[in-house]
Scaffold this motif. Structure first.
Motif, PDB file in Angstrom:
ATOM      1  N   ALA A   1      24.678 -42.731-135.307  1.00  6.61           N
ATOM      2  CA  ALA A   1      24.338 -43.844-136.237  1.00  6.61           C
ATOM      3  C   ALA A   1      22.790 -44.134-135.935  1.00  6.61           C
ATOM      4  N   LEU A   2      21.989 -44.504-136.909  1.00  7.91           N
ATOM      5  CA  LEU A   2      20.669 -44.856-136.775  1.00  7.91           C
ATOM      6  C   LEU A   2      20.296 -46.258-136.545  1.00  7.91           C
ATOM      7  N   ILE A   3      19.589 -46.866-135.660  1.00  7.13           N
ATOM      8  CA  ILE A   3      19.291 -48.118-135.378  1.00  7.13           C
ATOM      9  C   ILE A   3      17.782 -48.290-135.584  1.00  7.13           C
ATOM     10  N   ASN A   4      17.373 -49.284-136.405  1.00  2.00           N
ATOM     11  CA  ASN A   4      16.175 -49.590-136.731  1.00  2.00           C
ATOM     12  C   ASN A   4      15.509 -50.613-135.589  1.00  2.00           C
ATOM     13  N   GLY A   5      15.138 -49.907-134.502  1.00  3.05           N
ATOM     14  CA  GLY A   5      14.295 -50.752-133.586  1.00  3.05           C
ATOM     15  C   GLY A   5      15.195 -52.203-133.000  1.00  3.05           C
ATOM     16  N   HIS A   6      14.292 -53.224-132.873  1.00  2.70           N
ATOM     17  CA  HIS A   6      14.922 -54.300-132.250  1.00  2.70           C
ATOM     18  C   HIS A   6      15.750 -55.086-133.117  1.00  2.70           C
ATOM     19  N   VAL A   7      16.621 -55.868-132.487  1.00  2.00           N
ATOM     20  CA  VAL A   7      17.463 -56.828-133.152  1.00  2.00           C
ATOM     21  C   VAL A   7      17.052 -58.274-133.215  1.00  2.00           C
ATOM     22  N   ARG A   8      16.196 -58.498-134.313  1.00  2.00           N
ATOM     23  CA  ARG A   8      15.641 -59.908-134.338  1.00  2.00           C
ATOM     24  C   ARG A   8      15.075 -60.353-133.094  1.00  2.00           C
ATOM     25  N   GLY A   9      14.171 -59.394-132.714  1.00  2.00           N
ATOM     26  CA  GLY A   9      13.196 -59.385-131.561  1.00  2.00           C
ATOM     27  C   GLY A   9      13.850 -59.202-130.216  1.00  2.00           C
ATOM     28  N   GLN A  10      15.153 -58.664-130.186  1.00  2.00           N
ATOM     29  CA  GLN A  10      15.740 -58.157-128.834  1.00  2.00           C
ATOM     30  C   GLN A  10      15.966 -56.941-128.884  1.00  2.00           C
ATOM     31  N   PHE A  11      15.689 -56.191-127.615  1.00  2.00           N
ATOM     32  CA  PHE A  11      15.801 -54.748-127.534  1.00  2.00           C
ATOM     33  C   PHE A  11      17.145 -54.407-127.083  1.00  2.00           C
ATOM     34  N   LEU A  12      17.619 -53.206-127.328  1.00  2.00           N
ATOM     35  CA  LEU A  12      18.976 -52.885-127.244  1.00  2.00           C
ATOM     36  C   LEU A  12      19.216 -52.684-125.650  1.00  2.00           C
ATOM     37  N   ASP A  13      18.314 -52.767-125.001  1.00  2.00           N
ATOM     38  CA  ASP A  13      18.924 -52.491-123.351  1.00  2.00           C
ATOM     39  C   ASP A  13      19.367 -53.718-122.820  1.00  2.00           C
ATOM     40  N   ASP A  14      19.312 -55.048-123.558  1.00  2.00           N
ATOM     41  CA  ASP A  14      20.015 -56.293-123.469  1.00  2.00           C
ATOM     42  C   ASP A  14      21.541 -55.946-123.291  1.00  2.00           C
ATOM     43  N   ARG A  15      22.306 -56.560-122.202  1.00  2.00           N
ATOM     44  CA  ARG A  15      23.796 -55.823-122.248  1.00  2.00           C
ATOM     45  C   ARG A  15      24.545 -56.306-123.214  1.00  2.00           C
ATOM     46  N   ARG A  16      24.272 -57.240-124.131  1.00  6.16           N
ATOM     47  CA  ARG A  16      25.179 -57.707-124.990  1.00  6.16           C
ATOM     48  C   ARG A  16      25.312 -56.343-126.095  1.00  6.16           C
ATOM     49  N   PHE A  17      24.430 -55.540-126.179  1.00  8.56           N
ATOM     50  CA  PHE A  17      24.566 -54.576-127.159  1.00  8.56           C
ATOM     51  C   PHE A  17      25.347 -53.349-126.590  1.00  8.56           C
ATOM     52  N   TRP A  18      25.447 -53.374-125.389  1.00  3.92           N
ATOM     53  CA  TRP A  18      26.048 -52.047-124.631  1.00  3.92           C
ATOM     54  C   TRP A  18      27.583 -51.581-125.236  1.00  3.92           C
ATOM     55  N   PRO A  19      28.320 -52.582-125.835  1.00  5.22           N
ATOM     56  CA  PRO A  19      29.419 -51.792-126.349  1.00  5.22           C
ATOM     57  C   PRO A  19      29.237 -50.888-127.531  1.00  5.22           C
ATOM     58  N   ILE A  20      27.861 -50.786-127.953  1.00  6.21           N
ATOM     59  CA  ILE A  20      27.569 -49.877-129.119  1.00  6.21           C
ATOM     60  C   ILE A  20      27.485 -48.444-128.207  1.00  6.21           C
ATOM     61  N   PHE A  21      26.762 -48.590-127.306  1.00  2.10           N
ATOM     62  CA  PHE A  21      26.814 -47.281-126.507  1.00  2.10           C
ATOM     63  C   PHE A  21      27.985 -46.734-125.958  1.00  2.10           C
TER      64      PHE A  21
END
Length: 324
Positions: free
Chosen positions: A125-145
């Motif tokens: 997958a390709l992800i274009n940077g932040h998600v509405r101002g939030q970076f992907l190190d926030d734990r809520r995004f970790w299911p993707i990783f």
């Protein structure tokens, strides 16, 4: 020599209105670029042939689904991926894909990644940077990783427009076109993406998912040049558990996308090593022919040229080696 490129963009019909961008003048260069983004058939293949490109790995660039409300992002990401899969099915020896994800809903994004990989044959997958101002190190995004690690596919971390507060603080007060350009491909896109990569390390993502593979474009988004200093300071002053160099060697890959001068390439190869560098063009924003001439004329040995041109991409993405 076989040439595979990994940061090559298209635009899904269902996402044309994302970002509320005005239509460009019909005869201007941006209109011509958008026409190429929309073409996944004869014109794209002709451009690939003219530039000697054997395989393009396609992805939806910014603006994408990352900035959408959840109720929009989930169906539109799925529809975009289905559209891309149909286009690739017509030319499976020439085109491959990274998925678009509804990142605002991480569990749904993880499920869409799995569907795209298992059912559609996408390569990650390709992800274009932040998600509405939030970076992907926030734990809520970790299911993707977690899902990417389980599927053994990479995530390509691609630039996007900085958040509004950053644009205003860093790029305001300038003539509008100057500020906008500096905030994007002139500077801001790249250093923001380099920072994002550092946040994934400092935020613990790669300690939690040590098998995760991240791709970063544009010769490393300034990371190779600053790596030694950032590594030293983060360990001494922030208590980072391992040197950044170890994460780079285990979890990161880099592409040449959109950059065609040799000093950045030399720096990237010396700091990172040829086993984790891959050729890319950034089509249609850059020229396939210019990219081909760049990689074929690079002042490197033939073994390293083969790694950059196709070998590393074949290994990372599981792409076949049959000639066109």
């Amino acid at each position: 020599m076989r040439l595979i490129t990994l940061e090559e963009h298209y635009r899904a019909p269902v996402l044309k209105s994302v970002g509320s961008l005005p239509d460009p003048p019909p005869d201007g260069p941006l209109a011509r670029i958008q026409a190429k983004l929309d073409d996944l058939g004869d014109e794209r293949l002709a451009d690939m042939d003219a530039g000697g490109i054997d395989v393009q790995v396609l992805s939806h660039g910014a603006p994408g689904t990352e900035q959408l409300e959840p109720e929009q992002a989930i169906p539109l990401a799925r529809e975009a991926n289905d559209y891309l899969a149909r286009s690739i099915a017509a030319h499976p020896d020439r085109l491959a894909a990274f998925a678009t994800l509804p990142t605002a809903v991480p569990e749904a994004a993880a499920d869409e990644l799995e569907r795209a990989v298992i059912e559609l044959g996408f390569k990650g997958a390709l992800i274009n940077g932040h998600v509405r101002g939030q970076f992907l190190d926030d734990r809520r995004f970790w299911p993707i990783f977690e899902r990417a690690q389980r599927l053994e596919v990479p995530i390509y971390l691609h630039p996007t427009v900085p958040p509004a507060a950053v644009r205003e603080a860093y790029y305001g007060g300038l003539p509008p076109v100057v500020g906008q350009t500096l905030s994007m491909a002139g500077w801001g896109w790249h250093v923001d993406t380099g920072l994002h990569a550092l946040r994934l390390i400092a935020g613990g993502v790669l300690d939690e998912y040590p098998g995760l593979q991240i791709i970063v474009g544009h010769m490393g988004e300034a990371l190779p040049f600053f790596l030694a200093r950032s590594s030293r300071v983060l360990r001494q002053q922030a208590g980072l558990s391992r040197p950044l160099e170890e994460y780079m060697a285990a979890n990161f890959h880099f592409t040449t996308s959109g950059m065609f001068t040799y000093p950045p390439l030399t720096c990237l190869l010396e700091v990172i090593g040829a086993d984790r560098v891959m050729f890319s063009v950034d089509y249609p924003y850059s020229s396939n022919s210019e990219g081909r001439d760049f990689v074929m004329g690079a002042p490197i040995g033939e073994a390293d040229r083969e790694k950059l041109a196709f070998g590393n991409a074949e290994r990372l993405l599981g792409l076949g080696s049959s000639p066109r």
